[in-house]
Design an enzyme around this catalytic site. Structure first.
Site, PDB file in Angstrom:
ATOM      1  N   HIS A  66       1.896   2.071  -3.629  1.00 54.91           N
ATOM      2  CA  HIS A  66       0.684   2.923  -4.301  1.00 54.91           C
ATOM      3  C   HIS A  66       0.734   4.542  -3.889  1.00 54.91           C
ATOM      4  CE1 HIS A  66      -1.338  -0.400  -6.054  1.00 54.91           C
ATOM      5  NE2 HIS A  66      -1.640  -0.935  -5.017  1.00 54.91           N
ATOM      6  N   GLU A  71       0.849  -1.256   0.057  1.00 54.97           N
ATOM      7  CA  GLU A  71       0.015  -0.019   0.228  1.00 54.97           C
ATOM      8  C   GLU A  71       0.753   1.436   0.113  1.00 54.97           C
ATOM      9  OE1 GLU A  71      -3.168  -0.314  -0.886  1.00 54.97           O
ATOM     10  OE2 GLU A  71      -2.996  -2.459  -0.606  1.00 54.97           O
TER      11      GLU A  71
END
Length: 148
Positions: free
Chosen positions: A68, A65
């Site tokens: 990202h 994550e």
């Protein structure tokens, strides 16, 4: 692990592996079932599945994550198919997929309908027996069993 510990953990991982600070919010989202986490483009926050917080693979999920997060803020390719994403994910040794914790393996319910001629119709969704009839003989349907 609670929300405060999660926030501190994500900040620590960001500094250690990416050499950049994490300045947004990280929190648990109980509605996530089969995914490990989610990066929200609108507000740059990270959401994590609380059921995966105790797994040893949780560090890989956090790295995923954060890849990202950092790529999106640097205006680089942050999607799964982009080469920037794949390259940074392998460099920090993040996980590509979330581990399966058994929540995908639920069986769909099966509804069995029968007409007066004895034709069986199996469905996953309930139908209105006042409106629909048997497709073979045109007789009215009646709900017999509901299996989970």
């Amino acid at each position: 692990m609670d929300e405060k510990q999660l926030q501190d953990y994500v900040k620590q991982v960001s500094l250690q592996y990416f050499k950049r600070p994490f300045v947004h919010q990280a929190y648990f989202n109980r509605r996530l079932k089969t995914t490990g986490g989610r990066y929200r483009l609108a507000d740059h926050n990270l959401e994590f599945n609380p059921k995966m917080g105790d797994l040893p693979e949780f560090l890989g999920i956090v790295k995923h994550e954060l890849v990202h997060y950092h790529l999106h803020l640097n205006h680089q390719g942050y999607r799964h198919g982009d080469s920037d994403f794949k390259e940074l994910l392998t460099r920090v040794k993040g996980s590509r997929y979330a581990p399966d914790i058994g929540l995908r393996q639920c069986r769909p319910k099966v509804l069995t309908y029968c007409c007066e001629q004895g034709h069986l119709i199996k469905r996953q969704r309930r139908i209105n027996t006042n409106r629909y009839v048997c497709g073979r003989c045109g007789q009215p349907l009646q709900l017999i069993t509901v299996k989970k």
